[in-house]
Design a protein around this motif. Sequence first.
Motif, PDB file in Angstrom:
ATOM      1  N   SER A 201      -1.505  -9.989   6.307  1.00 42.96           N
ATOM      2  CA  SER A 201      -0.142 -10.081   6.142  1.00 42.96           C
ATOM      3  C   SER A 201       0.713  -9.181   5.108  1.00 42.96           C
ATOM      4  CB  SER A 201       0.571 -11.475   6.207  1.00 42.96           C
ATOM      5  OG  SER A 201       0.210 -12.011   7.646  1.00 42.96           O
ATOM      6  N   ALA A 202       0.063  -9.587   4.038  1.00 40.27           N
ATOM      7  CA  ALA A 202       0.443  -9.124   2.657  1.00 40.27           C
ATOM      8  C   ALA A 202       0.555  -7.474   2.666  1.00 40.27           C
ATOM      9  CB  ALA A 202      -0.245  -9.392   1.590  1.00 40.27           C
ATOM     10  N   GLU A 203      -0.686  -6.866   3.330  1.00 42.53           N
ATOM     11  CA  GLU A 203      -0.863  -5.474   3.615  1.00 42.53           C
ATOM     12  C   GLU A 203       0.172  -4.707   4.519  1.00 42.53           C
ATOM     13  OE1 GLU A 203      -3.038  -3.348   2.275  1.00 42.53           O
ATOM     14  OE2 GLU A 203      -4.954  -4.259   1.669  1.00 42.53           O
ATOM     15  N   LYS A 204       0.505  -5.593   5.565  1.00 43.18           N
ATOM     16  CA  LYS A 204       1.599  -5.160   6.506  1.00 43.18           C
ATOM     17  C   LYS A 204       2.839  -5.204   5.685  1.00 43.18           C
ATOM     18  CE  LYS A 204       4.306  -6.597  10.745  1.00 43.18           C
ATOM     19  NZ  LYS A 204       5.408  -6.964   9.593  1.00 43.18           N
ATOM     20  N   GLN A 205       3.098  -6.279   4.862  1.00 42.09           N
ATOM     21  CA  GLN A 205       4.640  -6.329   4.641  1.00 42.09           C
ATOM     22  C   GLN A 205       4.768  -5.457   3.362  1.00 42.09           C
ATOM     23  OE1 GLN A 205       3.683 -10.549   3.820  1.00 42.09           O
ATOM     24  NE2 GLN A 205       4.611 -11.213   5.663  1.00 42.09           N
TER      25      GLN A 205
END
Length: 482
Positions: free
Chosen positions: A430-434
């Motif tokens: 999720s952090a990669e996407k955000q």
Amino acid sequence: MHPTISPDSARIGPARPGRKRPDAGALLRLAARACVWLAAMLALALFAARPAMAQSILRDAETEELFKDMSAPLIEAAGLEPGNVDIVMVGENSVNAFVAGGQAVYIHAGLIGEADNALQVQGVIAHELGHITGGHVIGIGDGAAAATNISILSLLLGVAAAAAGGGAAGMGVMAAGQQAAMGKFLAFTRGQESAADLAGAQYLAGAGMSGRGSIEFFEKLQQLEHRAGYFARSEDTFYRTHPLSRDRIQTLEHVYMRDPAWNRPNDADIEARFRRVKAKLYGYLADPKDTLNHYPVSDTSVPARYARAYAYHKEARVDAALREVDALIAAAPQDPYFLELRGQVLLEAGRPDEALASLREAVEITRFQPLIATMLGHALIATEDKDHYEEAERVLRAAVARDRLNPTAWYLLGRIYDAQGDMPRARLASAEKQIMTGDPGAALQNAQAASASLPESTPDWLRANDIAMEARAQIEDRSKRR
């Protein structure tokens, strides 16, 4: 009565009875406001010269592969490494291309639609490579700085003139100085464009490509100017960031026509692929009614069927879309992009189980092309069959390993980790996407949570800390700009 400057409103107007002539402090405040005005005008000109990065990026496996093959000889001729230069499509219908720092050329989808052939687009790419090798995105700040210096000097002269009692004369000096500043900035950018034109001509020659496409595209730009009702006068060049198309054509014709490649035809395979991509983009971006008018059912060519398949798909006419795609596959059974489209139509029609065979074949043929692999991962998850999750994880991990800048793949991978109960890696995904979609606050929160739960010094733990550091930097940068 001479106009003076009212210190309480900083407006130009007649002096009011009983008011004293403004002091130097009031005039300096006016000068400061004028500096702000000039900065805004320069920023506007800079924005016009280099479009904002807030525009949407349009990604497509076939188009990116075509851009790679079209640009590789030009990139090598420019002395750059093809693997280090990206040609990126922007999902805008306007006719535009630009560079914005780094080694990336951004091309609007509308430019592809307006171009008649691949050689015209290659001429544009060559020109933009000239901006990269010339360091023009960095150098454009030099032009703005020089313009600001001129303006500040003129403002100080204006203050001195007004303080001496010549209010009208002072404002005249300021206005003239600001016009001179803008003129210097625009002349600076026109100089960069001319330099990029000549560099582009050099790269086309080095790649053995004709400059005919470049000339044709400038002629097309000139027609667009006329169609918009713009007929250039010589004095108009003062207010333009680019040289007039007419002048560019005259200059470049002398260069290109001497080149041995002038009459050389372009690569037939590249041109055929370009026609496919152009039709594909038309079908994807245009209103379906326009697509079906432009590519009537009587036209059974590959580009026409491609465009109609997208038009029917956008109208949720699944059977009609599949008929067009199946006709394409019948003619070219191993074409991975036709198979990809078939899988996409079925997946987005709510039939993911039926999409799997086509997508698996497309992934195999392209050797795990990341965007196609991402669609396969999506279809596997959409079946809601947990027996498919292991395969989905494998193809999605392969996708992000080859293309980390793929927010959809990270989102889907996060869903897989969540379903498996692996919350640290779900948060990391999720952090990669955000972090790449402009949400540093959420990225920081998820990266910190992932870091706290992952084994220290492992690659995932290190990556979580890298994202947290990047997120903090983005948050700090945003706070400074407020």
